[in-house]
Design an enzyme around this catalytic site. Structure first.
Site, short mmCIF file in Angstrom:
data_model
loop_
_atom_site.label_atom_id
_atom_site.label_comp_id
_atom_site.label_asym_id
_atom_site.label_seq_id
_atom_site.Cartn_x
_atom_site.Cartn_y
_atom_site.Cartn_z
N SER A 126 38.95 -17.31 38.51
CA SER A 126 38.77 -18.74 38.27
C SER A 126 39.58 -19.10 37.03
CB SER A 126 37.30 -19.09 38.06
OG SER A 126 36.77 -18.40 36.94
N LYS A 127 39.68 -20.38 36.76
CA LYS A 127 40.33 -20.86 35.54
C LYS A 127 39.91 -22.31 35.33
CE LYS A 127 43.11 -18.81 32.59
NZ LYS A 127 43.03 -17.39 32.22
N GLY A 128 39.97 -22.76 34.08
CA GLY A 128 39.60 -24.14 33.79
C GLY A 128 40.36 -24.66 32.60
N ASP A 167 40.79 -18.98 26.22
CA ASP A 167 42.16 -19.05 26.69
C ASP A 167 42.93 -19.85 25.65
OD1 ASP A 167 44.50 -19.95 28.66
OD2 ASP A 167 43.44 -18.32 29.63
#
Length: 437
Positions: A126-128, A167
């Site tokens: 996943s990533k956001g 991140d």
């Protein structure tokens, strides 16, 4: 899966993976998927599985209204993409940056899926991100952005569903806010909902250094494959944030000569080796490399073209493109950043005989120790730093060997071997689980 079938599916997805190199360089998701298509063709992936593995499971876009300190209200855009969760909970960072886009977040979520599979840990990807400029915000404003974004995607988050991490422009402080917001909504403390948080809150020893340490281990293994060792190796590091600075420090301590280092403000070169310990003190005090006098100043473009044994691009994606790839003189490229090399540049580096350690292997140390942190939180038993580093060493060296075995067996590039190993592992789980309909 046959090549015509892949081209047909790619065409229906609106791309031309074999021709449109310009699109691949401009669109990070399609650049990543161009490598996936190549791996899928060699693996003869079933057309149905191809469709599943090419499609993100969930894409979330939220408005993030925030009251600024001056009383004005701003509304930011937030994203969260879960790409594939067949192997376990989604795992992926959150970035705060003005350049965040849905395509970028999709690409990063897919990369996380393959990265977790390459090192064989039980996570999906996943990533956001939130489109904002954290440098223009006070600490209170940054906290409000974090908490409002967290509450907007809270139904997705959870130790068994989606576990964020730091991140770009986020850190353990931001992870602490996310953990607290999630815990307050659930009315009890849930440490395992994020990784990369402060050690005092259930974070893992060795997590901050893990990505850079993984780069060092991967570089050492790559050098050993060509009969070399770190001692005396000339290294250039582009990006001096958490990943680049730790990789440079550890390689320097192992005997390498770090002859060039740069961040977004500029860089420094010294053929006899930059004093990394001294440079770290300078950047802690001044916030950037610019102004450091113990060496020759140079730009990022000049740094990438330096003659060296190892180049570590550890900043952002798309820094090595078809325009500057012909100028790369390194013998080994260790991708500390996510997606630093475009698909078009890949072909050029391969023609030049440069040994590339792909991002989904090279920088997998971070997610590996994040996995250790998640395990420790869920078990309520915490390891000392030596144990963390020992387990990281084992996983990184084993994964490097497995990728090289794929290279030798199929006579493919290192990157395609990584994708083949990852895609095959994710596809195998889909076959075993079957289709819920």
């Amino acid at each position: 899966m046959s090549e015509p079938a892949i081209k047909s599916e790619a065409h229906r997805a609106g791309i031309r993976p074999d021709k449109d190199t310009f699109l691949a360089e401009e669109n990070p998701f399609e650049a990543m998927m161009e490598r996936f298509d190549h791996a899928a063709k060699i693996l003869a992936l079933d057309p149905g599985l191809y469709k599943i593995l090419r499609t993100p499971e969930k894409q979330i876009i939220v408005a993030v209204p925030v009251l600024r300190d001056n009383g004005e209200l701003d509304v930011y855009t937030g994203y969260r993409v879960l790409f594939n969760t067949s192997r376990g909970p989604a795992k992926g960072g959150i970035r705060f940056d003005l350049n965040v886009t849905l395509e970028e977040v999709k690409a990063l979520a897919a990369w996380m899926t393959w990265k977790c599979a390459v090192v064989n840990i039980p996570f999906g990807g996943s990533k956001g991100g939130v489109v904002c400029d954290p440098a223009s915000m006070s600490m209170a404003e940054l906290e409000r952005v974090t908490r409002r974004y967290t509450s907007s995607i809270i139904e997705t988050l959870g130790p068994d569903s989606d576990v964020p991490a730091p991140d770009v422009n986020t850190n353990e402080r931001v992870m602490a806010w996310i953990m607290d917001t999630y815990s307050m909504h659930h009315r009890h403390t849930v440490t395992a909902v994020v990784t990369g948080k402060p050690v005092a809150m259930g974070g893992s020893l060795g997590r901050r250094e893990a990505t850079g340490r993984g780069c060092m281990i991967a570089t050492r293994e790559a050098l050993a494959r060509v009969g070399r060792q770190l001692t005396g190796t000339r290294v250039v590091v582009q990006g001096f944030g958490n990943v680049g600075s730790v990789a440079a420090d550890l390689m320097s301590k192992a005997g390498a000569l770090i002859i060039g280092v740069a961040d977004k403000a500029g860089g420094v070169y010294d053929a006899k080796g930059v004093d990394i310990a001294d440079l770290l003190q300078w950047t802690r005090k001044h916030g950037e490399i610019a102004g450091y006098a113990k060496g020759e100043p140079l730009t990022n473009e000049q740094l990438l073209a330096l003659e060296c044994d190892v180049l570590v691009p550890a900043a952002t994606e798309n820094v090595i493109t078809r325009k500057n790839a012909p100028q790369i003189k390194a013998k080994i490229v260790c991708e500390g950043a996510n997606g630093p090399t475009t698909a078009a540049a890949d072909e050029i580096l391969e023609r030049q005989g440069i040994f590339v350690i792909p991002d989904i292997l090279a920088n997998a140390g971070g997610v590996t120790v994040s996995y250790f942190e998640w395990v420790q939180d869920r078990g309520g038993y915490f390891w000392d730093e030596a144990t963390v580093n020992q387990h990281l060493e084992l996983i990184m060296t084993r994964s490097f060997a497995e990728v090289m075995a794929m290279v030798d067996r199929h006579k493919v590039s290192n990157r395609i071997a990584c994708y083949m190993l990852a895609v095959d592992r994710v596809a195998a789980v889909h076959r075993l689980r079957g289709m819920y309909a």
